[in-house]
Design a protein around this motif. Structure first.
Motif, mmCIF file in Angstrom:
data_model
loop_
_atom_site.group_PDB
_atom_site.id
_atom_site.type_symbol
_atom_site.label_atom_id
_atom_site.label_comp_id
_atom_site.label_asym_id
_atom_site.label_seq_id
_atom_site.Cartn_x
_atom_site.Cartn_y
_atom_site.Cartn_z
ATOM 1 N N VAL A 1 0.867 -1.169 0.000
ATOM 2 C CA VAL A 1 0.000 0.000 0.000
ATOM 3 C C VAL A 1 0.909 1.226 0.000
ATOM 4 N N VAL A 2 0.694 2.113 -0.949
ATOM 5 C CA VAL A 2 1.453 3.357 -1.017
ATOM 6 C C VAL A 2 0.560 4.457 -0.446
ATOM 7 N N VAL A 3 1.007 5.062 0.645
ATOM 8 C CA VAL A 3 0.272 6.146 1.289
ATOM 9 C C VAL A 3 0.899 7.447 0.816
ATOM 10 N N GLU A 4 0.115 8.237 0.097
ATOM 11 C CA GLU A 4 0.628 9.461 -0.498
ATOM 12 C C GLU A 4 0.202 10.689 0.294
ATOM 13 N N HIS A 5 1.180 11.533 0.603
ATOM 14 C CA HIS A 5 0.969 12.849 1.206
ATOM 15 C C HIS A 5 0.160 12.806 2.500
ATOM 16 N N PRO A 6 0.535 11.932 3.447
ATOM 17 C CA PRO A 6 -0.228 11.871 4.701
ATOM 18 C C PRO A 6 0.130 13.016 5.636
ATOM 19 N N PRO A 7 -0.742 13.277 6.620
ATOM 20 C CA PRO A 7 -0.368 14.215 7.678
ATOM 21 C C PRO A 7 0.856 13.666 8.418
ATOM 22 N N PRO A 8 1.626 14.525 9.068
ATOM 23 C CA PRO A 8 2.889 14.104 9.690
ATOM 24 C C PRO A 8 2.767 12.997 10.729
ATOM 25 N N GLN A 9 1.624 12.884 11.389
ATOM 26 C CA GLN A 9 1.507 11.859 12.427
ATOM 27 C C GLN A 9 1.471 10.446 11.856
ATOM 28 N N VAL A 10 1.101 10.278 10.583
ATOM 29 C CA VAL A 10 1.009 8.930 10.007
ATOM 30 C C VAL A 10 2.378 8.246 9.959
ATOM 31 N N PRO A 11 3.403 8.837 9.331
ATOM 32 C CA PRO A 11 4.694 8.139 9.342
ATOM 33 C C PRO A 11 5.291 7.997 10.750
ATOM 34 N N ARG A 12 5.008 8.962 11.623
ATOM 35 C CA ARG A 12 5.517 8.856 13.005
ATOM 36 C C ARG A 12 4.919 7.650 13.717
ATOM 37 N N VAL A 13 3.606 7.494 13.627
ATOM 38 C CA VAL A 13 2.936 6.370 14.298
ATOM 39 C C VAL A 13 3.374 5.045 13.670
ATOM 40 N N LEU A 14 3.482 5.013 12.345
ATOM 41 C CA LEU A 14 3.939 3.784 11.687
ATOM 42 C C LEU A 14 5.340 3.397 12.149
ATOM 43 N N SER A 15 6.247 4.361 12.222
ATOM 44 C CA SER A 15 7.620 4.040 12.627
ATOM 45 C C SER A 15 7.706 3.663 14.108
ATOM 46 N N LEU A 16 6.800 4.174 14.914
ATOM 47 C CA LEU A 16 6.802 3.859 16.336
ATOM 48 C C LEU A 16 6.251 2.460 16.618
ATOM 49 N N PHE A 17 5.101 2.123 16.015
ATOM 50 C CA PHE A 17 4.424 0.859 16.323
ATOM 51 C C PHE A 17 4.676 -0.252 15.303
ATOM 52 N N TRP A 18 5.014 0.111 14.072
ATOM 53 C CA TRP A 18 5.257 -0.878 13.020
ATOM 54 C C TRP A 18 6.551 -0.558 12.280
ATOM 55 N N PRO A 19 7.673 -0.507 12.988
ATOM 56 C CA PRO A 19 8.928 -0.178 12.308
ATOM 57 C C PRO A 19 9.271 -1.269 11.285
ATOM 58 N N GLY A 20 9.683 -0.853 10.132
ATOM 59 C CA GLY A 20 10.080 -1.809 9.108
ATOM 60 C C GLY A 20 8.936 -2.519 8.413
ATOM 61 N N LEU A 21 7.725 -2.002 8.551
ATOM 62 C CA LEU A 21 6.582 -2.615 7.874
ATOM 63 C C LEU A 21 6.719 -2.352 6.376
ATOM 64 N N GLY A 22 7.196 -3.357 5.652
ATOM 65 C CA GLY A 22 7.465 -3.208 4.230
ATOM 66 C C GLY A 22 6.243 -3.167 3.350
ATOM 67 N N ARG A 23 5.096 -3.494 3.879
ATOM 68 C CA ARG A 23 3.871 -3.488 3.077
ATOM 69 C C ARG A 23 3.288 -2.097 2.907
ATOM 70 N N ILE A 24 3.820 -1.121 3.661
ATOM 71 C CA ILE A 24 3.366 0.256 3.517
ATOM 72 C C ILE A 24 4.553 1.120 3.109
ATOM 73 N N GLU A 25 4.364 1.850 2.032
ATOM 74 C CA GLU A 25 5.350 2.832 1.578
ATOM 75 C C GLU A 25 4.716 4.202 1.747
ATOM 76 N N VAL A 26 5.421 5.118 2.389
ATOM 77 C CA VAL A 26 4.883 6.467 2.621
ATOM 78 C C VAL A 26 5.597 7.450 1.710
ATOM 79 N N ALA A 27 4.809 8.161 0.899
ATOM 80 C CA ALA A 27 5.311 9.247 0.065
ATOM 81 C C ALA A 27 4.931 10.541 0.787
ATOM 82 N N PRO A 28 5.896 11.259 1.387
ATOM 83 C CA PRO A 28 5.582 12.405 2.240
ATOM 84 C C PRO A 28 4.965 13.574 1.494
ATOM 85 N N ARG A 29 4.436 14.516 2.284
ATOM 86 C CA ARG A 29 3.827 15.751 1.740
ATOM 87 C C ARG A 29 4.864 16.584 1.055
#
Length: 117
Positions: free
Chosen positions: A89-117
């Motif tokens: 799943v490619v998450v495009e342009h999420p609010p800043p809390q999305v990558p923070r929460v993902l890295s905190l609770f699901w570090p290294g989750l390769g099934r999600i790619e975040v394309a920042p704002r």
């Protein structure tokens, strides 16, 4: 609160918080607008379930018009990605809390790619 939904699980919630979710044009995925919180959680989870049902290899979640996603909203996204039979799943342009929460609770989750704002 007034909730309107289509058969595909995509919908709109009116009330203190508003969430609109609809399909992306030209590629598999969904676009959300508004806020993902306790008030809008049900249509968000239903939209993610619809995304999972239609998932092939890569699905997109476009969040450039989302102002806020709470931890449970990010969790629903992560659980959806973990439940996919393959791909990502490619998450495009999420609010800043999305990558923070993902890295905190699901570090290294390769099934999600975040394309920042």
């Amino acid at each position: 609160m007034d909730v309107s939904q289509g058969d595909d699980g995509l919908g709109l919630v009116h009330g203190p918080a508003v969430l609109e979710v609809g399909p992306l044009s030209g590629r598999p995925g969904i676009r959300a607008r508004g806020e993902i919180s306790e008030i809008t959680r049900s249509p968000w989870e239903e939209a993610l379930a619809g995304l999972a049902r239609q998932h092939a290899d890569v699905s997109y979640v476009e969040l450039s018009e989302v102002a806020f996603v709470d931890v449970a909203g990010v969790a629903a996204l992560a659980v959806t990605a973990l439940g996919l039979p393959g791909g990502r799943v490619v998450v495009e342009h999420p609010p800043p809390q999305v990558p923070r929460v993902l890295s905190l609770f699901w570090p290294g989750l390769g099934r999600i790619e975040v394309a920042p704002r």
